[in-house]
Motif scaffolding. Structure first.
Motif, short mmCIF file in Angstrom:
data_model
loop_
_atom_site.label_atom_id
_atom_site.label_comp_id
_atom_site.label_asym_id
_atom_site.label_seq_id
_atom_site.Cartn_x
_atom_site.Cartn_y
_atom_site.Cartn_z
N VAL A 51 0.84 -1.20 0.00
CA VAL A 51 0.00 0.00 0.00
C VAL A 51 0.88 1.25 0.00
N ILE A 52 1.95 1.22 0.79
CA ILE A 52 2.84 2.38 0.86
C ILE A 52 3.49 2.64 -0.49
N LEU A 55 1.01 4.14 -2.88
CA LEU A 55 0.74 5.56 -2.64
C LEU A 55 1.90 6.46 -3.05
N GLN A 67 -5.24 3.65 -5.46
CA GLN A 67 -4.76 4.09 -4.15
C GLN A 67 -5.90 4.24 -3.16
N VAL A 71 -6.53 2.04 0.32
CA VAL A 71 -6.71 2.67 1.64
C VAL A 71 -8.03 2.27 2.26
N GLN A 89 3.73 1.81 9.96
CA GLN A 89 3.35 1.75 8.55
C GLN A 89 2.00 2.43 8.31
N ILE A 93 1.17 5.68 5.93
CA ILE A 93 0.10 5.73 4.92
C ILE A 93 -0.75 6.97 5.15
N CYS A 97 -1.38 10.08 2.53
CA CYS A 97 -2.71 10.56 2.14
C CYS A 97 -2.84 12.06 2.39
#
Length: 941
Positions: A51-52, A55, A67, A71, A89, A93, A97
């Motif tokens: 996910v990181i 993004l 993205q 999330v 982590q 994130i 955002c």
């Protein structure tokens, strides 16, 4: 505190036990789930690193949708809370955002949803997770403050709600298998470590015109300020001045003022008070406080408004303690004086037009707070003119009067009594600064009249509920105490106008009468307050009578009597802590000021054995009294009648006054570290009086107006006074002195010579240090003086040696006399024993008796003349045939039977029968009864 320590502290507090050092050193690693549960997993498997990285990408067109979807999936996965192991982590994130919000507004919802989950408790898989991931947790929570920079109202409010929820944690909606929630104080501790409070204070500067968000930030800060660590961080961020300056900002809800005042209170209590006062001591803050207080004072009618008004006044009072606060410049001082006095002194000022105090508790507290702040404000001299303009003295004097019956007042009886005492206490601080206004208001007459009422038997029931009313329940002692404090404050000014006015109004006689009444009315329960009253009376009398002989004559014998009464107090009470020692100090001061110098009073004091009482106090050997008592003794010895009294005094074990003074000298020298040998002789003839302090301090050149160590030594100990007293008693023929006393007396006798030599020696040493060369004549004189001083020391040391040798020889002679007496006693006992043995031998052995008889006769014959004068008639003096060895003759004396066996010489008389004792006594005479045998034997003559 480190991150790990803070986490361990939070964990220990959650456990409900005390924090032990071992909890910080040992980190337990205990699983809270079984291996099967761990294998199943508490959350759905999700790759946060993916996910990181997603993004962080920015090169694809359809990337935003992916993205947002990732999330959203994360939010669904962690809807029951964030595990501590994933916290770093997840907040990364959240930060990614937040960075995209400016260009991609759709990420607002994603950030908002993550922040909502932050309100839930963090989850831990192991007990040790709180310590292991403490640093990640602190950094993550600190990020919340940084996110306040995002210009979005919803996000800011949600961040504040999240912080508030730290203090009102709710349990997770669903129990997660294998996890349990972190301790309730964990987030609070991590917020302290991460410095969240500081960033939240800084965020206030971004919310100038955004009321709703500002109120939420203040609510968050209100919760954060309950911690000392957070208050310190807020203080460093200048929170006090920033918040106080906006107190008067428009706010229909009233929350801004309430929360701001609460935060200021916490900052004052839980951080550096001095620093907070310094931050608030500026014109902007004081103007804001002034406007808020005025609005609440004039328009606040609810219970809440009145409480808030009083809180603002207390904060202002604390700020006013800083002399640098511009209270006068902002006009706050003038307004406060007006609000404090408008009820007693009518004013046309529109601020107080139509205003009146009620008897509610809040208004009552406000009145006391206003009296209190006047005391603080008057310490700033520029305020005096404002106090004069505000007629403060006149307003306060409206309370210095006896309660008027049937008069309607706005206060209850208990409230009025407390305000009365508070007003008199305020006058004690304000009146000495405004002496002209005090005299214009006839202050002395008012206080003396009020004191007369306090002494009267006028029925009055005091409640004694307040701080000022302590010890005054059911009596007028509290009113009397504060009235006397006011008089004492005015008398201490040494203003002759005030003091003359007091004496003309009969203050001296009135105070002596009050003192006598307190003695008769005192009770054990009011002992402390009565002692304080008596001490104040004596101090006032001392100030009035000092340096004024006519006033000392007015003090007279009645005054001397009360002093003598106090001096007869049981010495054991001096250590009771009730105030007897203060009373004794006041008494000694009054002897000095009210008796000494007035010969009739001195003679009366001597006649009533006052010197004996002084010496009794001196014999207690309490250092705090010795200096003052000896000073009084020095002055009293100017009276020629004193010497006889001092010499006649006897203490314990028949101790004389001279012996007592010499004993005090030895004790003082021991405490000062003066060098003496075991017999008390001088060791250093050059410096016979030098103390250990003088030895340590080097001689330094000083200006002519600065006293040297030798001069200061005269005033700093009691040796000079002892020398003066013994000098006035004459050093010769002092009774009751031992050899040790005479050795010490040699030093005392030469004290002045030694001290002069010591001062000349200092002068000589200073000349050497300044590298000055005196002229030949001066140099010779200086050397002659120092040599003469040293010779005096040697002479005294020689005299002391002679005294000690003489005493040693006398002790040997006394010992020899005792031994001779013991020897004679033993010899006499031996002779008595031998005589008794010879006596026993004569009585038990006939041969020994005959031998003794022959020896006796031979001795008698040898003592007679061998030739008799012609025509002389010789008479024998012994009786032949007697076997006795004691002198005998024709007349034998027989000792009578002891009287205790026969009943005395009156046993055979009629007198013995007239008065018969109950038990024992003479034998009773009874009538003889003749028997038959006796009648036959009786023959008439």
């Amino acid at each position: 505190m480190s991150v790990a320590e803070a986490a361990a502290t939070a964990e220990a507090q959650e456990a409900g036990g005390k924090i032990r050092p071992s909890s910080l050193r040992r980190i337990p690693v205990i699983g809270v789930v079984t291996q099967d549960e761990e294998a199943q997993g508490a959350f759905k498997t999700m790759d946060l690193n993916r996910v990181i990285s997603l993004l962080e990408k920015t090169d694809k067109d359809d990337l935003e949708e992916k993205q947002l979807k990732s999330v959203k999936k994360l939010v669904q996965c962690y809807q029951n809370g964030f595990p501590l192991r994933d916290l770093a982590q997840i907040f990364k994130i959240l930060n990614l955002c937040a960075e995209k919000i400016e260009n991609q507004p759709h990420f607002i919802e994603s950030a908002f949803n993550i922040l909502k989950l932050c309100s839930l408790p963090f989850l831990k898989k192991k007990v040790s997770d709180e310590i292991t991931y403490a640093e990640d947790a602190a950094n993550s929570i600190a990020l919340l403050g940084e996110l306040m920079k995002i210009p979005n109202s919803e996000l800011r409010i949600q961040i504040c709600k999240c912080i508030v929820d730290f203090y009102h944690a709710e349990p997770p909606k669903k129990h997660i298998t294998g996890y349990q929630q972190a301790s309730s104080s964990y987030k609070i501790k991590m917020a302290e470590v991460g410095g969240l409070a500081k960033t939240m204070v800084q965020s206030l500067g971004l919310l100038e015109n955004q009321l709703v968000e500002k109120l939420w930030v203040l609510k968050a800060l209100q919760h954060l300020s309950t911690s000392e660590v957070n208050c310190t961080l807020m203080m460093k961020a200048q929170a006090a001045s920033g918040i106080c300056a906006h107190l008067n900002d428009p706010d229909p809800s009233g929350q801004l003022l309430f929360r701001s005042s609460e935060i200021l209170w916490n900052l004052l209590e839980k951080s550096s008070k001095e620093e907070i006062i310094q931050q608030l001591s500026n014109l902007e803050c004081l103007l804001a406080l002034k406007e808020v207080f005025k609005n609440l004072f004039m328009r606040g009618f609810s219970h809440y408004d009145r409480q808030l008004r009083n809180d603002i006044l207390v904060i202002t009072t604390i700020i006013a303690q800083n002399p640098g606060a511009p209270m006068i410049e902002c006009g706050f001082t003038r307004d406060l004086i007006l609000f404090a006095t408008f009820n007693e002194v009518k004013s046309q000022n529109p601020l107080v037009k139509g205003l009146r105090f009620s008897n509610s508790y809040e208004d009552f507290e406000l009145k006391k707070l206003l009296f209190n702040i006047i005391v603080i404000l008057c310490k700033d001299l520029p305020t005096i003119q404002l106090l004069i303009d505000g007629k403060v003295i006149l307003a306060l004097f409206t309370y210095v009067k006896k309660p008027e019956k049937h008069k309607i007042i706005e206060w209850s009886a208990a409230q009025y009594e407390e305000l009365q005492l508070h007003a008199i206490a305020t006058l004690s601080s304000v009146a000495p600064l405004l002496t002209e206004e005090y005299m214009l208001c006839q202050g002395n007459a008012r206080v003396l009249a009020f004191l007369e009422w306090c002494e009267s038997e006028d029925p009055f029931f005091s409640h004694g509920n307040s701080f000022h009313g302590t010890g005054g329940r059911g009596n007028k002692f509290a009113q009397m105490r504060y009235s006397l404090r006011l008089l004492r404050a005015m008398v201490y000014l040494e203003d002759e106008t005030i003091n003359n006015d007091l004496c003309e109004k009969g203050t001296i006689q009135q105070l002596i009468g009050v003192f006598k009444n307190t003695i008769s009315q005192s009770d054990d329960k009011e002992e402390v307050i009565v002692l304080e009253i008596q001490s104040d009376i004596l101090l006032i009398l001392s100030s009035l009578c000092e340096h004024h002989i006519p006033r000392k004559e007015m003090f007279g014998t009645e005054g001397v009597d009360i002093i003598l009464r106090v001096m007869k107090t049981d010495p054991t009470k001096l250590q009771s802590g009730l105030g007897y020692n203060v009373l004794l100090f006041s008494t000694l001061d009054s002897i000095w000021c009210c008796i000494l110098g007035c010969y009739p009073s001195e003679d009366y004091f001597l006649e009533k054995e006052g010197i004996f009482l002084l010496l009794d106090l001196l014999a207690l050997n309490q250092k705090k009294f010795c200096n003052l008592i000896l000073g009084i003794m020095v002055e009293f010895c100017d009276n020629p009648k004193t010497t006889a009294h001092v010499n006649a005094w006897r203490g314990k074990k028949d101790q004389t006054a001279a012996s007592l003074l010499i004993k005090l000298w030895r004790k003082e020298e021991k405490e000062l570290g003066v060098k003496r040998d075991k017999h008390g002789m001088i060791i250093d003839t050059k410096k016979p009086l030098f103390t250990s302090f003088q030895e340590e301090q080097k001689i330094m050149p000083l200006p002519a107006n600065c006293p040297t160590l030798a001069v200061m030594d005269v005033a700093e100990n009691i040796r000079a006074k002892i020398y003066a007293v013994l000098g006035k008693l004459d050093f010769e023929n002092l009774p009751g002195l031992s050899a040790e006393d005479f050795v010490t007396l040699c030093i005392i006798h030469r004290y002045l010579d030694f001290k002069i030599g010591e001062i000349w020696n200092e002068i000589y040493e200073e000349i050497k240090l300044e590298k000055l060369r005196p002229v030949t004549t001066d140099k010779k004189i200086l050397e002659a003086i120092t040599t003469a001083s040293e010779n005096i020391g040697k002479m005294v040391a020689s005299l002391q040696s002679e005294m000690i040798e003489s005493q040693a020889h006398q002790d040997v002679q006394s010992e020899q006399k005792v031994y001779t007496k013991i020897q004679a006693t033993h010899k006499q006992r031996e002779l008595a024993t031998k005589s008794w043995e010879n006596f026993l031998a004569r009585t038990s052995n006939a041969k020994a008796l005959k031998k003794a008889k022959r020896l006796q006769e031979k001795a008698i014959e040898s003592s007679r003349y061998s030739e008799h004068p012609p025509n002389a008639v010789f008479h024998r003096t012994d009786i032949k045939g007697l076997n006795t060895t004691v002198p005998s003759g024709r007349v034998v004396t027989v000792e009578s039977t002891p009287a205790r066996l026969l009943g005395g010489p009156l046993a055979d008389t009629d007198i013995a029968l007239k008065k018969l004792p109950i038990r024992g006594g003479a034998l009773q005479k009874v009538k003889a009864v003749k028997t038959v045998n006796e009648s036959k034997k009786s023959v008439p003559t």
